[in-house]
Design a protein around this motif. Structure first.
Motif, PDB file in Angstrom:
ATOM      1  N   SER A  21       0.936  -1.126   0.108  1.00 46.38           N
ATOM      2  CA  SER A  21      -0.003   0.013  -0.034  1.00 46.38           C
ATOM      3  C   SER A  21       0.878   1.045   0.105  1.00 46.38           C
ATOM      4  CB  SER A  21      -0.717  -0.175   1.206  1.00 46.38           C
ATOM      5  OG  SER A  21      -1.658   1.177   1.225  1.00 46.38           O
ATOM      6  N   ILE A  22       0.403   2.091  -1.121  1.00 44.57           N
ATOM      7  CA  ILE A  22       1.377   3.670  -1.033  1.00 44.57           C
ATOM      8  C   ILE A  22       0.437   4.788  -0.954  1.00 44.57           C
ATOM      9  CG2 ILE A  22       2.778   4.756  -2.576  1.00 44.57           C
ATOM     10  CD1 ILE A  22       3.726   2.343  -3.999  1.00 44.57           C
ATOM     11  N   SER A  23       0.561   5.579   0.002  1.00 44.71           N
ATOM     12  CA  SER A  23      -0.445   6.748   0.121  1.00 44.71           C
ATOM     13  C   SER A  23       0.443   7.866   0.430  1.00 44.71           C
ATOM     14  CB  SER A  23      -1.504   6.137   1.139  1.00 44.71           C
ATOM     15  OG  SER A  23      -0.646   6.169   2.446  1.00 44.71           O
ATOM     16  N   GLY A  24      -0.010   9.060   0.598  1.00 44.51           N
ATOM     17  CA  GLY A  24       0.628  10.229   1.014  1.00 44.51           C
ATOM     18  C   GLY A  24       0.050  11.553   0.494  1.00 44.51           C
ATOM     19  N   ARG A  25       0.532  12.610   0.540  1.00 37.10           N
ATOM     20  CA  ARG A  25       0.143  13.963   0.160  1.00 37.10           C
ATOM     21  C   ARG A  25       1.033  14.668  -0.781  1.00 37.10           C
ATOM     22  NH1 ARG A  25      -0.331  19.397   2.326  1.00 37.10           N
ATOM     23  NH2 ARG A  25      -2.274  20.225   2.003  1.00 37.10           N
ATOM     24  N   VAL A  26       0.243  15.409  -1.757  1.00 35.13           N
ATOM     25  CA  VAL A  26       1.185  16.038  -2.777  1.00 35.13           C
ATOM     26  C   VAL A  26       0.756  17.684  -2.244  1.00 35.13           C
ATOM     27  CG1 VAL A  26       1.772  16.697  -4.987  1.00 35.13           C
ATOM     28  CG2 VAL A  26       0.945  14.382  -4.336  1.00 35.13           C
ATOM     29  N   SER A  27       1.959  18.603  -2.026  1.00 37.33           N
ATOM     30  CA  SER A  27       1.630  19.817  -1.896  1.00 37.33           C
ATOM     31  C   SER A  27       2.594  20.772  -2.708  1.00 37.33           C
ATOM     32  CB  SER A  27       1.855  20.070  -0.447  1.00 37.33           C
ATOM     33  OG  SER A  27       3.102  19.923   0.241  1.00 37.33           O
ATOM     34  N   ASP A  28       2.373  22.071  -2.638  1.00 38.39           N
ATOM     35  CA  ASP A  28       3.429  22.725  -3.466  1.00 38.39           C
ATOM     36  C   ASP A  28       4.480  23.252  -2.229  1.00 38.39           C
ATOM     37  OD1 ASP A  28       2.117  24.824  -1.874  1.00 38.39           O
ATOM     38  OD2 ASP A  28       1.153  25.812  -3.776  1.00 38.39           O
ATOM     39  N   HIS A  29       5.422  24.384  -2.724  1.00 36.09           N
ATOM     40  CA  HIS A  29       6.454  24.596  -1.842  1.00 36.09           C
ATOM     41  C   HIS A  29       5.767  25.579  -0.784  1.00 36.09           C
ATOM     42  CE1 HIS A  29       5.792  28.281  -4.302  1.00 36.09           C
ATOM     43  NE2 HIS A  29       6.625  28.848  -3.450  1.00 36.09           N
ATOM     44  N   LYS A  30       4.652  25.986  -0.986  1.00 34.85           N
ATOM     45  CA  LYS A  30       3.917  26.857   0.111  1.00 34.85           C
ATOM     46  C   LYS A  30       3.064  25.827   1.146  1.00 34.85           C
ATOM     47  CE  LYS A  30       3.510  31.111  -2.444  1.00 34.85           C
ATOM     48  NZ  LYS A  30       2.482  32.277  -2.747  1.00 34.85           N
ATOM     49  N   GLY A  31       2.935  24.625   1.116  1.00 31.17           N
ATOM     50  CA  GLY A  31       2.340  23.632   1.927  1.00 31.17           C
ATOM     51  C   GLY A  31       0.683  23.477   1.350  1.00 31.17           C
ATOM     52  N   GLN A  32       0.545  24.073   0.053  1.00 29.85           N
ATOM     53  CA  GLN A  32      -0.931  24.147  -0.394  1.00 29.85           C
ATOM     54  C   GLN A  32      -1.146  22.670  -1.075  1.00 29.85           C
ATOM     55  OE1 GLN A  32      -3.387  26.336   0.141  1.00 29.85           O
ATOM     56  NE2 GLN A  32      -1.852  27.715   1.247  1.00 29.85           N
ATOM     57  N   ALA A  33      -2.406  22.105  -0.957  1.00 34.01           N
ATOM     58  CA  ALA A  33      -2.545  20.885  -1.790  1.00 34.01           C
ATOM     59  C   ALA A  33      -2.466  21.131  -3.105  1.00 34.01           C
ATOM     60  CB  ALA A  33      -4.055  20.290  -1.177  1.00 34.01           C
ATOM     61  N   VAL A  34      -2.206  20.162  -3.943  1.00 35.66           N
ATOM     62  CA  VAL A  34      -2.076  20.007  -5.241  1.00 35.66           C
ATOM     63  C   VAL A  34      -2.927  18.977  -5.802  1.00 35.66           C
ATOM     64  CG1 VAL A  34      -0.796  20.063  -7.399  1.00 35.66           C
ATOM     65  CG2 VAL A  34       0.310  21.000  -5.440  1.00 35.66           C
ATOM     66  N   PRO A  35      -4.282  19.273  -6.268  1.00 39.44           N
ATOM     67  CA  PRO A  35      -5.175  17.895  -6.731  1.00 39.44           C
ATOM     68  C   PRO A  35      -4.802  17.739  -8.167  1.00 39.44           C
ATOM     69  CG  PRO A  35      -6.401  20.305  -6.874  1.00 39.44           C
ATOM     70  CD  PRO A  35      -4.757  20.589  -6.302  1.00 39.44           C
ATOM     71  N   GLY A  36      -5.356  16.389  -8.760  1.00 40.63           N
ATOM     72  CA  GLY A  36      -5.222  16.300  -9.883  1.00 40.63           C
ATOM     73  C   GLY A  36      -3.859  15.550 -10.467  1.00 40.63           C
ATOM     74  N   VAL A  37      -2.942  15.400  -9.430  1.00 34.72           N
ATOM     75  CA  VAL A  37      -1.469  14.804  -9.737  1.00 34.72           C
ATOM     76  C   VAL A  37      -1.536  13.540 -10.287  1.00 34.72           C
ATOM     77  CG1 VAL A  37       0.866  14.901  -8.945  1.00 34.72           C
ATOM     78  CG2 VAL A  37      -0.593  16.661  -8.246  1.00 34.72           C
ATOM     79  N   ASN A  38      -1.049  13.076 -11.138  1.00 33.87           N
ATOM     80  CA  ASN A  38      -0.878  11.645 -11.594  1.00 33.87           C
ATOM     81  C   ASN A  38       0.358  10.950 -10.603  1.00 33.87           C
ATOM     82  OD1 ASN A  38      -2.691  11.741 -13.736  1.00 33.87           O
ATOM     83  ND2 ASN A  38      -1.437  12.933 -14.940  1.00 33.87           N
ATOM     84  N   ILE A  39       0.138   9.983 -10.132  1.00 33.44           N
ATOM     85  CA  ILE A  39       1.022   9.149  -9.306  1.00 33.44           C
ATOM     86  C   ILE A  39       1.112   7.935  -9.812  1.00 33.44           C
ATOM     87  CG2 ILE A  39       1.919   8.790  -6.909  1.00 33.44           C
ATOM     88  CD1 ILE A  39      -0.562  11.039  -6.873  1.00 33.44           C
ATOM     89  N   TYR A  40       2.059   7.094 -10.369  1.00 39.66           N
ATOM     90  CA  TYR A  40       2.024   5.746 -10.686  1.00 39.66           C
ATOM     91  C   TYR A  40       3.575   5.268 -10.606  1.00 39.66           C
ATOM     92  CZ  TYR A  40       3.952   8.071 -15.035  1.00 39.66           C
ATOM     93  OH  TYR A  40       4.724   8.692 -16.020  1.00 39.66           O
ATOM     94  N   LEU A  41       3.731   3.897 -10.534  1.00 41.54           N
ATOM     95  CA  LEU A  41       5.088   3.401 -10.637  1.00 41.54           C
ATOM     96  C   LEU A  41       5.379   3.043 -12.035  1.00 41.54           C
ATOM     97  CD1 LEU A  41       4.531   0.223  -8.008  1.00 41.54           C
ATOM     98  CD2 LEU A  41       5.425   2.457  -7.818  1.00 41.54           C
ATOM     99  N   LYS A  42       6.440   3.640 -12.528  1.00 44.56           N
ATOM    100  CA  LYS A  42       6.943   3.662 -13.560  1.00 44.56           C
ATOM    101  C   LYS A  42       7.102   2.388 -14.356  1.00 44.56           C
ATOM    102  CE  LYS A  42      10.796   6.057 -16.214  1.00 44.56           C
ATOM    103  NZ  LYS A  42      12.147   6.766 -16.267  1.00 44.56           N
ATOM    104  N   GLY A  43       6.551   2.112 -15.684  1.00 39.69           N
ATOM    105  CA  GLY A  43       6.591   0.985 -16.286  1.00 39.69           C
ATOM    106  C   GLY A  43       5.329  -0.222 -15.950  1.00 39.69           C
ATOM    107  N   THR A  44       4.545   0.555 -15.045  1.00 38.76           N
ATOM    108  CA  THR A  44       3.410  -0.317 -14.786  1.00 38.76           C
ATOM    109  C   THR A  44       2.194   0.420 -14.978  1.00 38.76           C
ATOM    110  OG1 THR A  44       3.273   0.307 -12.365  1.00 38.76           O
ATOM    111  CG2 THR A  44       4.754  -1.163 -13.040  1.00 38.76           C
TER     112      THR A  44
END
Length: 721
Positions: A21-44
């Motif tokens: 299981s892989i989870s987490g949060r994506v934010s910018d340098h100000k700590g603001q949430a970034v929605p709609g980010v593509n997160i995937y394992l390369k080659g899968t």
């Protein structure tokens, strides 16, 4: 059966252990949430996208070391190596903003672009030729922009309290000497080059790049057309003359050649003139332009080389009345020969390298006959430049350039066997760094150095600018810098060791473009030091020195709107300039005659589709010109009445390849006065006689028929603009 059940249990257990299981949060340098980010394992195919809070979660059966790829529009992609052993993994990711040159903030303090390739466009090339009142003159169109002043008895560019000699003009990055036609006192001139030659321009009213030097007030960089669209011939039939231009295009090569002839005598015989012409101005010019483009899609290397040559001749003879003299006055006859040529190149190399530069030669020769005296003046400027630009990253680039000038000037009185001349070699180096902190914040710092062999002086002039983009697409810019300029040639030839005058610029700018509306506001302050002063008349200055000083301060406003009124494009300009300087023969700091305090313009263009016409009008106004009255104590004590000029024009396309253009300046016939000329000696009553310095005629009417010959018969002279 027990053995089979045990094996199945082991398999299911192994599968459960293999799922990570892989989870987490994506934010910018100000700590603001970034929605709609593509997160995937390369080659899968294992992956997901972040939600509105920037959180994500997914499972995978992959094992051992895998690369987690994170991608989002507007941010730099990231890759993280994860070791998958079946244990839950939490990855909190901070994305760095990617720098997109199309969306990023740009420096706008003191700078006005005029080209389709730039985001911060104020005027496009097409605007220059369709602005009513400009009469096709590049300078005439620029005088409707903020920071400029209309000086009707001169015709050159006066910017923010500076003299016209304080503006430098460049074509494809190379300086042009004597860019305006030779003329006599109080007879306005024009820019020598056709507006159809250029695809755009960079006009700076201050705080400009370290790439440009020897200009205390302004830099105008004109960029020629790259490759025309097609083969075509252009015929021009005008009330003042005519010409023909032929353009040939094949693959990545192009050639354009033109020839023109102008003679004002027929026009002046029909329209009453206020000037006493003995011979109306006439001129001819011809030019040729060669262009070649190359490129390699595999390596990314591409380049462009251009060669441009212009030659012209003109002559005129005029009687200029002298105050207190009942005769015709001084007779001035002028013959001019002018040549300009440049070769420029631009090459994009691999690994973020860009190279550009070239060489140019200007040669201007004036033969002047003032009453019985013959005067010969020759001004020659050679300029070469080589520049490299290296993009070390999307955020940081460095520009490094070398320049060499050879400037020669001479003036002679052949009848009296008198001659004086000088030759000056100038060496310049400039370095400029650009750094994008983000798409919202950019900083540029530069340093220009120079050395004059004639003045025996070395100088350094730092430049700095910064811009910040707001949430509403508007932006603030600030620019500051030091600028140097050697005296005019006519002064240096009398005292060759004159060193540089200096100016310091400070500019704060707000700029926004939204829904086809452009608004620009700018405040500025300029401080002058070491301005040239002398004793006596400008025609025969004595005791030349660098004892002058002064300042110019004020605000500019510019509004352009293509949206509010259907099929209508208009802009409004207002400039306030408070300028005082001790210079020339003045003993105190005075308001220069070329710097009205209040300047304004309104330009309107309305497209009438049913009539296939463009209707235009422009109104230029200023609060009047300061002048010196020797009958009163003090200096520059008086001011003329306000200047005003309302112009109208219409462009009609009866066929796609035919344009009929008619324009009239000062349609209301206002008697504009630009100052007063006074006698050098008082009369019997002790008063100095005077005469107004005004326009050559109440109005100027222009009519032109422009026909384009091409294979499809649909092209016209506006194609390349």
């Amino acid at each position: 059966m027990k053995i089979g059940f045990t094996l199945l249990l082991l398999i299911l257990t192994s599968a459960a252990i293999a799922q990570t299981s892989i989870s987490g949060r994506v934010s910018d340098h100000k700590g603001q949430a970034v929605p709609g980010v593509n997160i995937y394992l390369k080659g899968t195919y294992d992956g997901t996208t972040s939600d509105a809070d920037g959180r994500f979660a997914f499972t995978t059966t992959e094992a051992e070391n895998q690369t987690l790829t994170v991608q989002a529009i507007g941010f730099k992609s990231q890759e993280l190596v994860l070791e998958l052993r079946g244990q839950p993994i939490t990855a909190n990711i901070v994305l760095a903003e990617s720098i997109n040159q199309l969306n990023a903030v740009t420096i706008s303090a003191g700078a006005m672009e005029a080209g389709d390739e730039k985001k911060s466009v104020v005027l496009k090339p097409l605007d220059i030729v369709t602005t009513s009142g400009a009469m096709g003159d590049i300078t005439g169109a620029l005088l409707t922009l903020p920071g400029t002043s209309t000086v009707g008895n001169d015709g050159r560019l006066f910017v923010r309290g500076g003299d016209a000699s304080e503006t430098s003009i460049f074509i494809d990055g190379l300086q042009v000497g004597n860019a305006f036609g030779s003329t006599t006192s109080n007879v306005p001139t024009r820019n020598r080059f056709s507006a159809n030659l250029f695809k755009g321009s960079f006009f700076s009213t201050g705080g400009y790049s370290a790439e440009y030097g020897q200009a205390l007030s302004s830099a105008l960089a004109l960029n020629t057309v790259d490759l025309p669209l097609r083969n075509q011939g252009d015929v021009s039939i005008m009330s003042l003359g005519g010409g023909y231009t032929q353009t040939l295009v094949k693959d990545n090569r192009a050639l354009t050649a033109s020839a023109n002839y102008y003679n004002l005598a027929p026009y002046q015989s029909l329209v009453k003139q206020n000037f006493d012409w003995e011979k109306a101005p006439s001129s001819w010019d011809s030019e040729i332009s060669l262009r070649r483009k190359w490129g390699n899609a595999v390596t990314g290397k591409a380049g462009f080389i251009k060669a441009y040559f212009h030659t012209e001749g003109s002559n005129m003879a005029i009687w200029q009345k002298i105050p207190s003299n009942d005769g015709r006055g001084d007779r001035v006859k002028l013959d001019n020969r002018y040549h300009y040529g440049n070769v420029s190149f631009r090459h994009s190399g691999s690994k973020g390298w860009l190279f550009y530069g070239g060489a140019a030669l200007s040669d201007n020769r004036d033969a002047i006959q003032l009453n019985a005296d013959d005067i010969r003046q020759v001004n020659r400027i050679f300029h070469s430049k080589a520049v490299t630009v290296k993009d070390f990253s999307a955020q940081f680039s460095l520009k490094n350039g070398l320049e060499y000038y050879a400037k020669t000037y001479s003036e002679a009185l052949p009848g009296q066997n008198l001659k004086r001349q000088f030759t000056d070699h100038q060496f310049n180096h400039f370095l400029e760094a650009t750094y994008y902190f983000s798409n919202r914040l950019i900083m540029v710092g530069g340093l220009r150095s120079g050395h004059s062999t004639l003045a025996k002086e070395t100088w350094f002039t730092p430049r700095f600018s910064v811009a910040y983009k707001l949430d509403n697409q508007g932006q603030f810019s600030f620019a500051a810098g030091k600028f140097k300029q050697l005296a005019e040639e006519k002064l240096r030839v009398r005292q060759t060791d004159l060193k540089n005058s200096a100016a310091t610029h400070y500019i704060l700018n707000y700029f926004t473009v939204n829904n086809n509306r452009t608004f620009r506001a700018e405040a500025f302050y300029k401080n002058y030091d070491n301005l040239v002063t002398y004793k006596g008349l400008a025609s025969d200055p004595k005791n030349l020195a660098l004892n002058g000083a002064g300042y110019a301060r004020g605000v500019d406003f510019f509004l352009r709107d293509k949206q509010t009124i259907k099929d209508t494009d208009f802009w409004i300009t207002y400039s306030f300039v408070d300028s005082k300087r001790r210079f020339a023969a003045y003993e105190t700091k005075v308001q220069p005659s070329f710097a009205p305090r209040h300047n304004g313009s309104v330009v309107v263009k309305h497209f009438v589709t049913a009539m296939k016409s463009l209707l235009g009008t422009s109104w230029s106004w200023n609060s009047g010109y300061a002048f010196n009255d020797p009958n009163l104590p003090g200096e520059m004590q008086r001011k003329t009445k306000a200047y005003s000029d309302l112009s109208l024009s219409i462009s009609y396309l009866p066929k796609p390849n035919v344009i009929l253009h008619v324009a009239c300046s000062n349609v209301l016939g206002r008697q504009n006065v630009f100052g007063y000329q006074y006698a050098t000696q008082p009369d019997e009553s002790g008063s100095y006689a005077s005469r107004p310095v005004g326009q050559g005629a109440k109005r100027f009417l222009f009519a032109g028929l422009f026909i384009t010959l091409s294979k499809d018969k649909k092209a016209n002279q506006l194609n390349n603009l």
